[in-house]
Design an enzyme around this catalytic site. Sequence first.
Site, mmCIF file in Angstrom:
data_model
loop_
_atom_site.group_PDB
_atom_site.id
_atom_site.type_symbol
_atom_site.label_atom_id
_atom_site.label_comp_id
_atom_site.label_asym_id
_atom_site.label_seq_id
_atom_site.Cartn_x
_atom_site.Cartn_y
_atom_site.Cartn_z
ATOM 1 C CB SER A 183 45.619 43.894 32.689
ATOM 2 O OG SER A 183 46.527 43.011 32.090
ATOM 3 C CG ASP B 20 43.166 36.823 33.640
ATOM 4 O OD1 ASP B 20 43.755 36.820 32.550
ATOM 5 O OD2 ASP B 20 42.830 37.871 34.227
ATOM 6 C CG HIS C 237 42.859 39.834 30.763
ATOM 7 N ND1 HIS C 237 43.678 39.513 31.814
ATOM 8 C CD2 HIS C 237 43.290 41.030 30.302
ATOM 9 C CE1 HIS C 237 44.583 40.471 31.981
ATOM 10 N NE2 HIS C 237 44.352 41.413 31.069
#
Length: 499
Positions: free
Chosen positions: A217, A438, A466
């Site tokens: 991320s 996601d 995610h």
Amino acid sequence: MRRVIAAALLLAATAGCSTAPAEPASESTADPDQIAWGPCTDIKRPDGETPARQDASVRCGKLAVPLDYAKPDGEKLDLALIKLPATGKQKRLGSVVFNFGGPGASGVDTLDQAAKALTTLRARYDLISFDPRGVERSSGVKCGDAAEMDRFTSLDTLPAGDETDQEVEAANKRFASLCQQNSGEILPHVGTANASRDMDRIRAAVGDAKLNYVGMSYGTQLGGVYATQFPKKVGRMVLDAPLDPTVTFEQRTLAQTRGFQKAYESFLRSCVKETCDFGKDQATANANVGKLMNQLTEKPLQVNGRELTQGLASTGVAAALYSELTWPFLEQALSEALKGNGEALMYLADSYTGRGPDGTYSTQMTSFPAITCVDTAERPDEAALRRTEAAAMKISPLFGSEGSGGLCRVWPAKGNDEARHVNATGSAPIMVVGGKGDPATPYEWAPKLTAQLKTATLVTYEGEGHGAYLSGSKCIQGLVDAYLLEGKMPGKNASCPAA
């Protein structure tokens, strides 16, 4: 998806593209003796308890780095680190440094919790992570006491309109002022470009010639910036759940709103496929969730002396959409809340905002805006915020907001665009992994980051959630581990089915 701090705690950055600059020669000087490793004494599980140790070899330490890299001999900042030493009998390959996202997530806490999922990698590598500058033990940004944080995180996002906007603006100004009062000295220095320089100090201090790295991320932003600053120092780098550093506040907010709405609809379809506790079909289930949120704006639910507001409830829903594994718990939480019990939704919200059982907060809700706002010079005006909000609310009344632009607009530290420029020309091959389902870093960002880096190859994960590497997908884990352990880069257009 918070109106005040945006819906993605595992995000950051914005805009740009550039040619790769020369590597800073004087910023990577460090010595293995500079890290004093010792027992880990302050790692906590989310429930507040000290975690069960995987083994006694796990070590924590600190590394001094310049607070301001323009003054390398000036004031220092201590970075907190954790190391899980390699366990196998085969030749050790060095270290892999992890950043699990945010900006604002504690790498010290998270690596300790993720140890069981990384046993294959740990057989050949020391696993290392750290709390980036401005996060938790590394001079974590503070913005008020627990009561102030409770007020800030519980703000309602509905009903949309002038009154709510005024309340949010006043809350943003107070929050920013408290951050300046409590952490003003570090605020200008917490950006990703400096965190990248810190990471090169870590690389040198553990004795590695090149940085082997897994970023998830926001960690993909950090990795991309590192590969831009130090392309010749890149070893084997994996960027999972990538964000596009070129997006503006408005573009990011709308993309995330679509992502969370898509994940929410997938959750509803899954819920009603068999028996859904709060609706027999998708339309009914969605209507009941909307009814709950509207009721909470009028009358919050009492939960152990606190109030479950609409803002906290929507935060709890968003938190559960990060992984398909938490969907059953979300079904239970929504069903119970519709019956008057908001305890499970409150638990989800607290897990998202970093609120512990004792009422204290981690720095994740304060480190997030601190890093996000200094990573860009963009400061949207009122018209841009209202335009963003209106467009987001059309996409999703549940998750729509003005994004983090409203808070950055009043942030006390100036931002710059250094972290918005990524180009890893000259680096070793980089693996980018993007997930089709996601919600927080939508798949559309994955090919964009891949193209900007110049040296990257994209792997597509067809599943929900995610992040893919730790999702339970044996296919993704196999590809990533093969690259990190053996240097085998997947071919073009590689993909893995949903787990």
